[in-house]
Design a protein around this motif. Sequence first.
Motif, PDB file in Angstrom:
ATOM      1  N   THR A  87      54.370 -32.250  37.397  1.00  0.00           N
ATOM      2  CA  THR A  87      55.002 -32.101  38.712  1.00  0.00           C
ATOM      3  C   THR A  87      55.392 -33.451  39.290  1.00  0.00           C
ATOM      4  N   GLN A  88      54.522 -34.440  39.152  1.00  0.00           N
ATOM      5  CA  GLN A  88      54.847 -35.772  39.657  1.00  0.00           C
ATOM      6  C   GLN A  88      56.023 -36.391  38.901  1.00  0.00           C
ATOM      7  N   GLN A  90      58.588 -34.726  37.805  1.00  0.00           N
ATOM      8  CA  GLN A  90      59.791 -34.146  38.405  1.00  0.00           C
ATOM      9  C   GLN A  90      60.076 -34.749  39.779  1.00  0.00           C
ATOM     10  N   ILE A  91      59.025 -35.059  40.514  1.00  0.00           N
ATOM     11  CA  ILE A  91      59.227 -35.672  41.829  1.00  0.00           C
ATOM     12  C   ILE A  91      59.849 -37.056  41.680  1.00  0.00           C
ATOM     13  N   SER A  94      63.546 -36.957  40.995  1.00  0.00           N
ATOM     14  CA  SER A  94      64.297 -36.125  41.927  1.00  0.00           C
ATOM     15  C   SER A  94      65.454 -36.905  42.539  1.00  0.00           C
ATOM     16  N   GLU A  96      66.271 -37.145  45.631  1.00  0.00           N
ATOM     17  CA  GLU A  96      65.937 -37.818  46.882  1.00  0.00           C
ATOM     18  C   GLU A  96      65.509 -39.261  46.632  1.00  0.00           C
ATOM     19  N   TYR A 186      58.810 -43.906  45.127  1.00  0.00           N
ATOM     20  CA  TYR A 186      57.886 -42.782  44.925  1.00  0.00           C
ATOM     21  C   TYR A 186      56.586 -42.995  45.704  1.00  0.00           C
ATOM     22  N   GLN A 190      55.177 -40.819  48.806  1.00  0.00           N
ATOM     23  CA  GLN A 190      53.863 -40.181  48.836  1.00  0.00           C
ATOM     24  C   GLN A 190      53.091 -40.577  50.084  1.00  0.00           C
ATOM     25  N   ALA A 193      54.536 -38.743  52.984  1.00  0.00           N
ATOM     26  CA  ALA A 193      54.120 -37.339  52.956  1.00  0.00           C
ATOM     27  C   ALA A 193      52.689 -37.190  53.470  1.00  0.00           C
TER      28      ALA A 193
END
Length: 743
Positions: A87-88, A90-91, A94, A96, A186, A190, A193
């Motif tokens: 998952t990370q 893909q982040i 991304s 963005e 990234y 994080q 977020a």
Amino acid sequence: MSVQSAAADVDVDLKQLFASLARRWLRTVLVVLVVTGLAFALASLATRHYKAETQVEIVPRESVYTRPASNNSDPDKPILDEQGVATQVQIISSNEILKQVAQKLGLEKLPEFNDALDMSPLSRLLVLVGLKSDPMEIPTEERVLKKMHEKLNVYGVEKTRIIAIEFSSEDPKLAAAIPDGIAAAYIAGQGAAKLESNNAAADFLAPEIADLQRQVKDAEAKVAAYRAQSDLLMGGNNSVLATQQLSELSSELSKVRANRAAAEATADGVRKALQNGGSLDAVPEVLSSDLIQRLRERQVELRTNIADLSTTLLDNHPRIRALKSQLSDLDAQIRSEAQKVMKGLLMQAETAKARENQLVADVNTLKAASAQAGEQQVDLDALQRDAAAKRQQLELYLTNYREAASRQDRKYLPVDARIVSKASVPSEAYFPKIGPIVGAAFAASLLLMAVLTLLQELFSGRAMRPASGGRFEPIDEVAMPATARSEPSGRLEPLIPSEPANHAAETPWPPETISDPEARPDAEPVAETESVPEPEPVVAARPRAVLGEIDIEKAAEKLIASGAARAIFVSPEGDEAAASAILVAREVSDAGLRVLLLDLTASGAASRPMLDSGLFPGITDLLASQAQFSDVIHADLYSDCHVIPVGTADPVRAMRAADRLPIIMQSLTTAYDLVVVECGPADAQGISRLGGDTTEVFLSMLEPDDEVAQAAVKLIESGYPDLTLVTPIGHEPPGTPGRRSAA
């Protein structure tokens, strides 16, 4: 007819196959050098690409001193599993994050990431004709992101929690700056977020805490009000007073009942001892009386005195009688005291019974009160649990709110990731690698040319030979003219040899000699054979009488009707009789079949009328591996028939590979409907190598003379009983124009 097949199983002649590599080495070397040079030129002119890599570790960054209390129970628990790392990944890749990096580095201003900035004339032309999409139709941001995705490679390192960010670019500094920027974006994302989540938690907890405080206050007020209303007095051990009193009275009632039972049992034992005159020493309550103990002591003393006096006095002595009288009084006193003890025990039992009745009444009263108090206690416990749950939730919210507010004020929100390896500016391009590319081009071209050469040799049939253990005898080398540039002065030896030397005396014609001795200086002179006696006259009529004679049309009809794949013509009368094979081949070709005539005569008499004057490669060139099938097959000038002439190669060299002749016949039979072979004055042994399934044998005849008769008899006796005589008499010479030209 039934003829033994001359096409046996074949094997690959490895020596001949790999010898073709040496024969064509120059072509192979030229092609390899050209391909290698092109590969070197393309690799040298190609745009250099550089690649750099940044590594990010997914690991908790919270200190043990600042970790929330809820997370201190298991600090070593991993934060991400395999799916979490994916998952990370893909982040990180991304849009963005890539947008942030592109804006920060200004990638939209670089032609490498924006095709519309520096379009070549060829690209503009392709766009104009519609063979390429116009990059201007796509937004700039989308073009940049597309290029970044093509050059970006993000993956998780196997069996670790490290994520590698790999990027390639034409600029080595940019190749290192972009992955570092992606990693920084990234980590910043994080952190943002986490800050957003912390602020949202604090904003949520503040009103919830105020509401919970009000609910806790109301719940505790309800507990106090209900306790006062129900008169639930609490005793020891946090229990209701009625329940506690009931427990105490129950314990006292048990003791009273035990005492009453013990008193009654003891009184009953004393009564039985007094009634039966038994000993009272076994009753503990009697023995425990002080008076009875003193009387027992006096009684023991009197008995001792009586025993002492009995040694000197008689039983009727006054003193002994007085002592015994005192002893009787003591027994009466003891029994009297025992009765008093029994009466005391009975009185004690009565008192215990009265107390027991009172306690039973009190217990019954408390039971009803305790039952009512229990029901009220259930309702009270429910109110207390509700108040306790709300208070516990309030305390948890207060703790979390204090932590969130503290982190919000201090802005301390550690991200669970860190850069373990920053990208370094690459000094060497990863593409193109000139050495490996040139080496691969050299090896591939060399291998491809070798394979093509071997396949060409296999498909031409020159690398094939009959399998070991086959039925074919090696064909003897025969004397043939080294060239066919001029007409021979005499008859030449045919390509298909006649009978071996030990059968020369039976041959109806003398062996031929080379017309030009200088053509083969190494050949030995051929000795002339003795003349053969004249055959008996009766034999001359045998071919016409026994076999019959047909013309060219009948022979063609017979071949078409029988579906024969091969037609072998023997011409014992020489070159003029070879016209039968030519005429029959043309007749069958005119019927619509694919026909090929193979000229195996020594002089080329069967192929000369079908071709222009001049030299053409033929069967000898094919046998000598100097030509391929496509080089030796020619078109007839006057029909659709094809022809393979004798050729121009050295006959001696060709005859060394004569064992390949059955294989060549097999290939021709596969490609054509009918193969017509003109063998000249051959014998049965020579044509046996050319036969196969569905083969017809013809004997060309100009005049029914003894020579023809002897040849026919010889063929019939050698295993060809279905021999057919054919004559070209009555037809135009084969070289006369008049037929349509071949397509």
